[in-house]
Design a protein around this motif. Structure first.
Motif, PDB file in Angstrom:
ATOM      1  N   ARG A  92     -23.136 -41.709  25.063  1.00 39.78           N
ATOM      2  CA  ARG A  92     -22.052 -42.655  25.323  1.00 39.78           C
ATOM      3  C   ARG A  92     -22.423 -44.049  24.817  1.00 39.78           C
ATOM      4  O   ARG A  92     -21.565 -44.785  24.318  1.00 39.78           O
ATOM      5  N   GLU A 128     -23.978 -35.787  28.252  1.00 41.98           N
ATOM      6  CA  GLU A 128     -23.104 -36.964  28.258  1.00 41.98           C
ATOM      7  C   GLU A 128     -21.687 -36.631  27.801  1.00 41.98           C
ATOM      8  O   GLU A 128     -20.904 -37.534  27.496  1.00 41.98           O
ATOM      9  N   GLY A 173     -19.254 -35.089  29.541  1.00 39.00           N
ATOM     10  CA  GLY A 173     -18.322 -34.758  30.611  1.00 39.00           C
ATOM     11  C   GLY A 173     -16.911 -35.238  30.361  1.00 39.00           C
ATOM     12  O   GLY A 173     -15.935 -34.522  30.620  1.00 39.00           O
ATOM     13  N   GLU A 174     -16.765 -36.452  29.828  1.00 40.05           N
ATOM     14  CA  GLU A 174     -15.423 -37.007  29.630  1.00 40.05           C
ATOM     15  C   GLU A 174     -14.635 -36.231  28.589  1.00 40.05           C
ATOM     16  O   GLU A 174     -13.464 -35.897  28.794  1.00 40.05           O
ATOM     17  N   VAL A 175     -15.268 -35.933  27.444  1.00 43.96           N
ATOM     18  CA  VAL A 175     -14.528 -35.213  26.405  1.00 43.96           C
ATOM     19  C   VAL A 175     -14.262 -33.775  26.839  1.00 43.96           C
ATOM     20  O   VAL A 175     -13.215 -33.202  26.503  1.00 43.96           O
ATOM     21  N   ALA A 179     -13.545 -32.938  29.766  1.00 43.11           N
ATOM     22  CA  ALA A 179     -12.459 -33.016  30.742  1.00 43.11           C
ATOM     23  C   ALA A 179     -11.132 -33.395  30.116  1.00 43.11           C
ATOM     24  O   ALA A 179     -10.071 -32.874  30.494  1.00 43.11           O
ATOM     25  N   SER A 180     -11.168 -34.302  29.122  1.00 37.20           N
ATOM     26  CA  SER A 180      -9.910 -34.865  28.619  1.00 37.20           C
ATOM     27  C   SER A 180      -9.619 -34.599  27.154  1.00 37.20           C
ATOM     28  O   SER A 180      -8.526 -34.905  26.675  1.00 37.20           O
ATOM     29  N   SER A 208     -10.732 -37.979  21.317  1.00 37.95           N
ATOM     30  CA  SER A 208     -10.137 -39.312  21.279  1.00 37.95           C
ATOM     31  C   SER A 208     -10.604 -40.014  20.016  1.00 37.95           C
ATOM     32  O   SER A 208     -11.587 -39.614  19.395  1.00 37.95           O
ATOM     33  N   SER A 212      -9.497 -28.280  27.850  1.00 40.66           N
ATOM     34  CA  SER A 212      -9.212 -29.667  27.459  1.00 40.66           C
ATOM     35  C   SER A 212      -8.868 -29.842  25.991  1.00 40.66           C
ATOM     36  O   SER A 212      -8.299 -30.858  25.604  1.00 40.66           O
TER      37      SER A 212
END
Length: 547
Positions: A245, A272, A274-276, A278-279, A282, A339
């Motif tokens: 990140r 690291e 987790g965000e991608v 989940a969503s 980007s 996701s």
């Protein structure tokens, strides 16, 4: 060499900062659009406005800055589909052991670096590879102790899957004869049962946990340097594997300041990501920095015998290592499917590759069309069982391969694998023949990270001196047009950007790589000696060599 790289870096970053994005017209050399060769190319507002005759190009972009290529050749922007951006930068900031010719050379370089950088903190270096050394063995802690005995030393093998530590480092980490290797790792030991200093794959964490990480300023500088070096080599972008990140935040900050000269598509480390997961993917508004998905590891590397094979190594006991538990991979794949995050898994051995293909198929059980649409990737795909070769095309899995690995690995791969398994080794042409999608890259800093070397290796399959071994399977070389596609349209497709990148057709983004020779016609020995002349990203000249 360091001075040359520093000058190139400064030129690339200065160009990225000062480029006005003015309209451009390229002429005076062969211009390859990915579909045809044209006389001139006009760029307006960062996009290709015309490709064809010079007089028509001038009408399409009146007042444009005319760039005389002076015989150099222009191509769609070359993109490294597998690299490690901060690692490229850190290679310029730490002991670089590329090209070390022997254990004695490694020892001499380490001693000189220690003398030039006195202190008590741990010394780090990377880039050695022992397969061509006269000693024909891994270095040991005893070798390192001869150079540096009073401070910890960690020297990572070129492939990043093994390291050697000196006695001070092993003592600091508490690695002794009684230390058990972690799952997915090996601690090599001598005849007396003592650790030699060589740690493979997951065992490397035993000593790395004791090395203070670089501070934030150093990490940011590594990203900046890596991007500048890549622009100076002619790359217009890269797919950054196992990113953090913090790396992404640094890239985004540089992009906002106009200081990021190349596009970066990030595949996050699992820790690291987790965000991608989940969503989903980007990208920043300017299209310079994206987060595509996650990078995982199935096995180790062939050189350090960590690649997972279906049968034992031909030159040693064992079948390699599985470095990530299957249930961890399965959980990540399930989250990514939900996701829309893209998955890229490192697999080198034939067993490692089969396990990845199986896992992908199982994750999309009952919906093969969705698997194809997901464009999941296998990173390296170096050693394949013949029965698994057609599965890439059948499943829609992208083979992300690094041609330069072949011209280095094929000095030792025959000994590791034996003649039968070489039939599926570095099998670019066989994969293309099945209809598989290939994306070419370098794996820098494992390799140099030079687009010309990657093109040369893919189309010629000889080492840089023009030599080819008897087991190098020359029929697996690809055509020049295929090599160009592997490094241009292939990475664009792999990142879901084929509508805007990968070719110089009207309306596409003007990412352009210019080299000193025409790769589609020059003798191969000239390609090996060529260099980048200019790099254009989004219509901005971000690097220009002195001519």
């Amino acid at each position: 060499m360091r001075a040359t790289i520093a000058l190139a870096l400064a030129a690339a970053l200065a160009a990225a900062t000062s480029a006005s994005g003015q309209d451009l017209l390229l002429r005076g050399g062969p211009i390859h659009t990915g579909e045809a060769q044209v006389e001139a190319l006009a760029v307006k507002d960062g996009k290709v406005a015309f490709a064809g005759r010079l007089d028509a190009a001038r009408r399409a972009a009146p007042g444009a800055r005319e760039i005389d290529l002076k015989g150099a050749a222009a191509y769609p922007g070359f993109v490294d589909a597998h690299a490690h951006l901060s690692g490229i930068g850190f290679r310029e900031m730490t002991l670089n052991l590329e090209g070390a010719t022997s254990i004695e050379d490694l020892v001499a370089r380490l001693k000189a670096w220690d003398e030039a950088h006195p202190g008590r903190e741990a010394l780090s270096g990377r880039g050695w590879i022992e397969t061509h050394w006269p000693e024909r063995r891994f270095p040991t802690r005893a070798d390192l102790d001869r150079a540096v005995a009073n401070r910890p030393v960690v020297l990572t093998r070129a492939d990043g899957h093994a390291l050697v530590a000196n006695s001070a480092m092993l003592a600091l980490a508490g690695v002794t004869a009684a230390t058990a290797a972690p799952e997915g790792g090996q601690i090599l030991k001598d005849a007396a049962g003592q650790p030699t200093g060589m740690l493979i794959d997951n065992a490397m964490a035993l000593v790395r946990a004791k090395v203070p990480p670089p501070d934030g300023a150093a990490r940011a500088e590594a990203v900046r340097r890596g991007a500048g070096v890549y622009a100076a080599r002619g790359w217009t972008g890269l797919h950054n594997m196992a990113a953090s990140r913090e790396e992404v935040a640094t890239e985004e900050a540089l992009a906002r300041q106009g200081l990021l000269p190349v596009r970066v598509e990030n595949y996050m480390s699992l820790a690291e990501g987790g965000e991608v997961l989940a969503s989903g993917p980007s990208r920043d508004g300017a299209g310079m920095v994206g987060v595509r998905g996650v990078k995982l590891f199935m096995d180790g590397a062939l050189g350090s015998r960590g690649a997972a094979l279906l049968a034992p190594y031909a030159d040693a006991e064992g079948t390699g290592l599985i470095v990530t538990p299957p249930q961890v991979i399965a959980q990540a794949l399930a989250r990514a499917r939900t996701s829309g995050a893209q998955v890229a898994i490192h697999a080198i051995g034939d067993r490692g590759n089969r396990l990845v293909l199986d896992a992908y198929q199982q994750a999309f059980a009952g919906d093969p069309a969705a698997l194809k649409a997901a464009r999941w990737r296998v990173e390296h795909a170096q050693i394949l069982s013949p029965e698994d070769l057609p599965r890439f095309a059948e499943l829609g899995v992208i083979a992300s391969m690094q041609p330069s690995h072949a011209i280095g690995d094929l000095y030792f791969a025959p000994a590791r694998l034996g003649p039968e398994r070489l039939k599926g080794a570095y099998a670019w042409e066989s994969l293309l023949h099945t209809g598989a999608a290939l994306a070419g890259g370098s794996d820098a800093p494992v390799e140099k990270g030079d687009p010309l070397v990657e093109f040369y290796a893919a189309a010629y399959r000889h080492d840089l001196a023009g030599r080819s071994g008897p087991d190098w399977r020359p029929q697996e070389a690809v055509s020049r047009a295929q090599a160009l596609a592997m490094l241009t349209s292939g990475p664009a497709f792999a990142a879901g950007r084929e509508a805007e990148l990968g070719a110089l057709t009207v309306g596409r983004t003007a990412d352009i790589s210019v080299f000193s020779v025409d790769l589609l016609s020059a003798p191969f020995d000239q390609i090996a000696k060529a260099h980048a002349v200019m790099t254009i990203v989004g219509g901005k000249v971000v690097y220009e060599a002195a001519r």
